[in-house]
Motif scaffolding. Structure first.
Motif, PDB file in Angstrom:
ATOM      1  N   SER A  81      39.923  44.908  23.919  1.00  0.00           N
ATOM      2  CA  SER A  81      40.348  43.685  24.411  1.00  0.00           C
ATOM      3  C   SER A  81      41.449  43.888  25.686  1.00  0.00           C
ATOM      4  CB  SER A  81      40.746  42.497  23.610  1.00  0.00           C
ATOM      5  OG  SER A  81      39.955  42.234  22.850  1.00  0.00           O
ATOM      6  N   ALA A 132      42.225  45.838  29.090  1.00  0.00           N
ATOM      7  CA  ALA A 132      41.507  46.529  30.378  1.00  0.00           C
ATOM      8  C   ALA A 132      42.416  46.574  31.614  1.00  0.00           C
ATOM      9  CB  ALA A 132      40.392  46.044  30.795  1.00  0.00           C
ATOM     10  N   TYR A 180      42.831  47.856  35.891  1.00  0.00           N
ATOM     11  CA  TYR A 180      42.018  48.289  36.871  1.00  0.00           C
ATOM     12  C   TYR A 180      43.048  48.516  38.001  1.00  0.00           C
ATOM     13  CZ  TYR A 180      37.834  46.130  34.706  1.00  0.00           C
ATOM     14  OH  TYR A 180      36.705  46.105  33.747  1.00  0.00           O
ATOM     15  N   GLU A 209      35.207  43.297  40.163  1.00  0.00           N
ATOM     16  CA  GLU A 209      34.660  43.958  38.931  1.00  0.00           C
ATOM     17  C   GLU A 209      35.730  43.563  37.883  1.00  0.00           C
ATOM     18  OE1 GLU A 209      33.879  47.946  38.784  1.00  0.00           O
ATOM     19  OE2 GLU A 209      32.555  47.632  40.770  1.00  0.00           O
ATOM     20  N   ALA A 210      36.908  43.457  38.478  1.00  0.00           N
ATOM     21  CA  ALA A 210      37.808  43.250  37.233  1.00  0.00           C
ATOM     22  C   ALA A 210      37.966  41.662  36.900  1.00  0.00           C
ATOM     23  CB  ALA A 210      39.256  43.602  38.019  1.00  0.00           C
ATOM     24  N   GLU A 242      35.325  39.895  36.776  1.00  0.00           N
ATOM     25  CA  GLU A 242      34.088  39.914  36.071  1.00  0.00           C
ATOM     26  C   GLU A 242      34.397  40.046  34.614  1.00  0.00           C
ATOM     27  OE1 GLU A 242      29.612  41.901  35.664  1.00  0.00           O
ATOM     28  OE2 GLU A 242      30.708  42.210  37.300  1.00  0.00           O
ATOM     29  N   GLU A 243      35.295  41.148  34.398  1.00  0.00           N
ATOM     30  CA  GLU A 243      35.724  41.382  32.843  1.00  0.00           C
ATOM     31  C   GLU A 243      36.692  40.209  32.440  1.00  0.00           C
ATOM     32  OE1 GLU A 243      37.056  44.240  29.971  1.00  0.00           O
ATOM     33  OE2 GLU A 243      35.706  44.875  31.525  1.00  0.00           O
ATOM     34  N   THR A 274      34.465  37.492  31.076  1.00  0.00           N
ATOM     35  CA  THR A 274      33.809  37.899  29.835  1.00  0.00           C
ATOM     36  C   THR A 274      34.296  37.451  28.647  1.00  0.00           C
ATOM     37  OG1 THR A 274      32.668  39.531  31.410  1.00  0.00           O
ATOM     38  CG2 THR A 274      32.168  39.672  28.827  1.00  0.00           C
ATOM     39  N   ARG A 286      41.620  38.295  25.778  1.00  0.00           N
ATOM     40  CA  ARG A 286      41.725  39.718  26.382  1.00  0.00           C
ATOM     41  C   ARG A 286      42.594  39.450  27.372  1.00  0.00           C
ATOM     42  NH1 ARG A 286      37.571  42.238  27.759  1.00  0.00           N
ATOM     43  NH2 ARG A 286      35.966  41.135  26.977  1.00  0.00           N
ATOM     44  N   VAL A 334      43.513  41.344  30.945  1.00  0.00           N
ATOM     45  CA  VAL A 334      43.132  42.299  32.381  1.00  0.00           C
ATOM     46  C   VAL A 334      44.486  42.413  32.976  1.00  0.00           C
ATOM     47  CG1 VAL A 334      41.692  42.290  34.142  1.00  0.00           C
ATOM     48  CG2 VAL A 334      40.832  41.343  31.940  1.00  0.00           C
ATOM     49  N   THR A 386      41.223  34.507  28.544  1.00  0.00           N
ATOM     50  CA  THR A 386      42.005  35.750  29.307  1.00  0.00           C
ATOM     51  C   THR A 386      43.475  35.584  29.649  1.00  0.00           C
ATOM     52  OG1 THR A 386      39.747  36.453  30.001  1.00  0.00           O
ATOM     53  CG2 THR A 386      41.611  37.165  31.303  1.00  0.00           C
TER      54      THR A 386
END
Length: 340
Positions: free
Chosen positions: A49, A51, A53, A62-63, A65-66, A69, A77, A79, A114
């Protein structure tokens, strides 16, 4: 919001959906990110959980999108976005195509599951950009700037309290004088000393001198302090220790000269009615260095300080012309200063 305010809020478990961390003090940013992760995710969930970038290599969409999710495990999570150059006025030299609108829309309506952390270790963001305005509105905006001298002590005292030790005023001043304002090094040193004295112990000036790694500048400072106190035996011992580890005599002399110039300048500014903070600003020195120089200046009058500076200049000339053995010249100089 200040760093201390946001840390207090995070420690209470009040986490924001978006963090925009900017400013030039990378250590404070790193410290905040670490705290957010500790409070936001249990350790066993971080593998799945958490991430990170690098936006120099990955498109921001792309980040995001994570971030949109649902977490595979747990409720949250995290990010982390690094190197968001597009938040500044500097031209982005990377070849990555970023869809900035995606991040703007996300900032306006962040995912409830998130925590998005944007690390922007820059002095300034481009406040004209819609994205910057949206991010600052959507969550916590923190500017992590290098701490001013009068805040360093507060920061050290807070760290000592977290470690359950007492850092007395003399120890605090000595630590800052030896290390400067480098927060990572200051933390490493206070952590080491707390371990040495144990919980409930006191970190004093003696403990700082015992445990902080020595530098040539610090030893010169101690050498001059011993001369001022008329303790020539200790002054010579410090000198011989420096020579034993192959410190260059000309460099030793240069630093002795620098310190006595500071003592003279502080003495002259004090006569003009300058306070220690004004002196520090004028001479671009740490206030503690000015405080010590001011104390040392009381051992000499103007004529004596000018005589010492003249002797240092003469010793420098004699060293560079090979008139006498360098070690002997340093010994003679210390003896002359002490005899005043």
């Amino acid at each position: 919001m200040s760093v201390s305010e946001i840390k207090k809020k995070i420690k209470q478990g009040n986490l924001d959906p978006v963090y925009l961390l900017t400013g030039t003090e990378a250590f404070l940013i790193h410290d905040l990110v670490k705290l957010i992760i500790e409070k936001g995710l249990p350790e066993e969930e971080r593998e799945f959980s958490l991430a990170t970038y690098d936006l120099n290599e990955t498109p921001v969409q792309e980040a995001i999108e994570e971030a949109e999710t649902m977490p595979f495990l747990g409720e949250k999570r995290i990010v982390i976005l690094k190197n968001p150059t597009f938040l500044t006025a500097v031209k982005d030299k990377s070849k990555v195509e970023h869809n900035i609108d995606v991040l703007v829309k996300y900032a306006e309506n962040p995912s409830p599951f998130t925590i998005l952390i944007i690390e922007a270790p820059y002095e300034k963001l481009d406040e004209r950009k819609k994205l910057v305005k949206s991010l600052k509105k959507s969550g916590a905006f923190v500017k992590a700037e290098a701490l001013q001298d009068h805040h360093l002590g507060d920061w050290l005292q807070l760290r000592a309290k977290e470690l359950n030790v007492t850092l007395d005023k003399e120890g605090e001043e000595r630590l800052v004088q030896l290390i400067g304002s480098h927060l990572m090094l200051l933390q490493q040193e206070i952590d080491k000393m707390a371990l040495y004295v144990g919980e409930g112990g006191t970190v004093s000036e003696d403990i700082v001198d015992l445990l902080v790694a020595r530098t040539l500048e610090n030893d010169i400072f101690a050498l001059i302090d011993r001369i001022v106190r008329k303790d020539l035996n200790t002054a010579f011992r410090i000198l011989y220790d420096l020579l034993k580890i192959n410190e260059e005599p000309i460099k030793i002399l240069s630093l002795i000269g620098r310190q006595f110039r500071i003592i003279y300048q502080v003495s002259e500014l004090a006569k003009r009615g300058y306070g220690q903070k004004q002196m520090a600003s004028q001479l671009k020195l740490h206030p503690y260095a000015v405080k010590i120089a001011h104390q040392q200046s009381k051992a000499f009058n103007e004529a004596q300080l000018l005589f010492i500076l003249d002797q240092i200049a003469e010793t420098d000339y004699e060293m560079k012309t090979g008139k006498m053995e360098k070690k002997l010249l340093l010994e003679l100089l210390l003896t002359k200063i002490k005899s005043i």
